[in-house]
Write a protein that holds these residues in place. Sequence first.
Motif, PDB file in Angstrom:
ATOM      1  N   LEU A  31      70.267 -25.376  19.010  1.00 36.21           N
ATOM      2  CA  LEU A  31      71.561 -25.910  18.576  1.00 36.21           C
ATOM      3  C   LEU A  31      71.587 -26.083  17.066  1.00 36.21           C
ATOM      4  CD1 LEU A  31      74.304 -27.354  19.383  1.00 36.21           C
ATOM      5  CD2 LEU A  31      72.982 -29.484  19.356  1.00 36.21           C
ATOM      6  N   ILE A  32      72.785 -25.853  16.499  1.00 37.15           N
ATOM      7  CA  ILE A  32      73.022 -26.160  15.092  1.00 37.15           C
ATOM      8  C   ILE A  32      74.460 -26.642  14.975  1.00 37.15           C
ATOM      9  CG2 ILE A  32      73.722 -23.788  14.534  1.00 37.15           C
ATOM     10  CD1 ILE A  32      72.412 -24.203  11.788  1.00 37.15           C
ATOM     11  N   THR A  33      74.695 -27.675  14.151  1.00 34.39           N
ATOM     12  CA  THR A  33      76.048 -28.193  13.954  1.00 34.39           C
ATOM     13  C   THR A  33      76.397 -28.160  12.476  1.00 34.39           C
ATOM     14  OG1 THR A  33      75.277 -30.485  13.778  1.00 34.39           O
ATOM     15  CG2 THR A  33      75.897 -29.695  15.972  1.00 34.39           C
ATOM     16  N   VAL A  34      77.681 -27.893  12.202  1.00 34.27           N
ATOM     17  CA  VAL A  34      78.215 -27.869  10.839  1.00 34.27           C
ATOM     18  C   VAL A  34      79.389 -28.831  10.789  1.00 34.27           C
ATOM     19  CG1 VAL A  34      79.233 -26.465   9.016  1.00 34.27           C
ATOM     20  CG2 VAL A  34      77.542 -25.457  10.573  1.00 34.27           C
ATOM     21  N   THR A  35      79.307 -29.822   9.900  1.00 31.71           N
ATOM     22  CA  THR A  35      80.338 -30.854   9.796  1.00 31.71           C
ATOM     23  C   THR A  35      80.911 -30.871   8.391  1.00 31.71           C
ATOM     24  OG1 THR A  35      79.208 -32.220  11.444  1.00 31.71           O
ATOM     25  CG2 THR A  35      80.806 -33.330  10.030  1.00 31.71           C
ATOM     26  N   THR A  36      82.230 -31.089   8.308  1.00 36.10           N
ATOM     27  CA  THR A  36      82.876 -31.259   7.006  1.00 36.10           C
ATOM     28  C   THR A  36      83.831 -32.435   7.058  1.00 36.10           C
ATOM     29  OG1 THR A  36      84.129 -30.171   5.252  1.00 36.10           O
ATOM     30  CG2 THR A  36      84.793 -29.693   7.517  1.00 36.10           C
ATOM     31  N   THR A  37      84.023 -33.060   5.889  1.00 30.89           N
ATOM     32  CA  THR A  37      84.976 -34.180   5.768  1.00 30.89           C
ATOM     33  C   THR A  37      86.080 -33.840   4.775  1.00 30.89           C
ATOM     34  OG1 THR A  37      83.513 -35.182   4.110  1.00 30.89           O
ATOM     35  CG2 THR A  37      83.273 -35.931   6.391  1.00 30.89           C
ATOM     36  N   MET A  38      86.251 -32.555   4.479  1.00 36.30           N
ATOM     37  CA  MET A  38      87.356 -32.183   3.589  1.00 36.30           C
ATOM     38  C   MET A  38      88.680 -32.484   4.305  1.00 36.30           C
ATOM     39  SD  MET A  38      87.458 -28.041   4.000  1.00 36.30           S
ATOM     40  CE  MET A  38      87.680 -27.286   5.615  1.00 36.30           C
ATOM     41  N   ALA A  39      89.746 -32.488   3.546  1.00 37.50           N
ATOM     42  CA  ALA A  39      91.061 -32.765   4.140  1.00 37.50           C
ATOM     43  C   ALA A  39      91.961 -31.535   4.024  1.00 37.50           C
ATOM     44  CB  ALA A  39      91.709 -33.965   3.432  1.00 37.50           C
TER      45      ALA A  39
END
Length: 501
Positions: free
Chosen positions: A2-10
């Motif tokens: 498993l690999i996850t990619v997270t962003t908090t851009m709007a």
Amino acid sequence: MLITVTTTMAPATDLGFLLHKHPARLQSFDLSVGVAHVFYPEAAEDRCTAALLLEVDAIGLVRGRRGPSGDGFALGQYVNDRPYAASSMLSVAIKEVFRTALTGTCAARPELAATPIPLAIRVPSLPCRGGVDLARRLFEPLGWTLDATPSSLDPAFPSWGDSRYLDVRLTGTLRLADALNHLYVLLPVLDDGKHYWVSTDEVDKLVRAGGDWLAGHPDKALITNRYLSHRRELTAAALARLAEVDDVEPESLDNAVAPTAEAAEPERPTPLNVLRRGSVLAAVRASGARRVGDFGCGEGVLVRDLLAERAVEKVVATDVSARALQVAARKLKLDRLPDQQRARLDIFQSSLTYRDDRLAGLDAAVLMEVVEHVDPPRLAALERTVFGQAKPATVIVTTPNVEHNVRYETLTPGRFRHRDHRFEWTRAEFREWAESVAAAHGYAVRFLPVGVDDPEVGPPTQMAVFDVMAHPAIDPETAPTTTAMTAPTSAITASTAAATA
């Protein structure tokens, strides 16, 4: 895996545009190694996470295996970490599933694809041969902040220490395409292995994925060497192409992966394999041999040098691997050799653990980096074949000096220099073995260093030259062969661990 990619851009859900995968859909992809699934555990305006889950078909991989027989244990092909730990299989999934994202193109949001965005990537089970320090060395120069937690070998036995598996979290502000290319290259580099045969195509893949960042990376030689499975000719080609990108001279691979006691000197050190062949050729010349055998000739590099020696009238080259002999034939251009030169060479498949009368009648035989590839219980058979039955006047043996391994920065403690090594001897262990063989078969033996003879740990390679005695005190056909000292127990145990890794 498993690999996850997270962003908090709007808005964070624009991650779906960059990955070309809709946050509201579960998508599955059939790959050569199994099935990959892309889904979004969270998809809100302020935070969005995309997950890539790869279900590896371990049984299918073994059934379709075309590698060499005897590579590892039979059970180890089915029971291993490959379905769970991030490896080259996950890199293949990234390439196949996020192919467009890797190129940095996005028709719907072209300006976003070119813009660095806040990213957090997690790889919960990353095998890393080199530990946290190596992972930090590789990722942090690229703009990442790395937080890695090693997994213990067994929580019930803390004294056993940590395993090589890390729970890795990367945070940084980068283009998504750059982030994916970093992962695509560095996952198999940290694992230091690939599940498929590495060919010249891999050089193109590496330059294409790393051309914008790898050329200026402080550890580009290490990355290139590992990515190309330690194939020297491919690594040299890739470093030369990266040097064109970076407009600098290509680095010396041996200086990067095998520093010596003289590494502080400004000139580049001579590669160890060149020093080793030079030492062997010097010993052949000193023996006055005209008929020389290269036992365990591999891809024929030493054979080429022996054929260039005018004093050598006949070269007998053997190897247990049919594939290695095919490569040797191609590299030596046997089909184009002049008749006179071709008549000087006999090249054929043979095992040094079985009697072969074609090996007899030689003035000298070379076992260059061969004995450490033999299982310890079979060393006695090799001794009988080479020293008792073939019995050349001179036998030249080289093997790694395990004490010198601490000088290799990229070699983790307890790991051998090559994954096929069954053991690696200290200087005392090699001397004990060689002296025992010499006494049993009527030879005198002397020892020579190859490479810089470090005052603390000795040379990187150790060499023994056996010369048959005119009047041996012991009949070599009836003398017992000592096997108790063929390899230390710790070496056998480490070999087993390396073979199953």
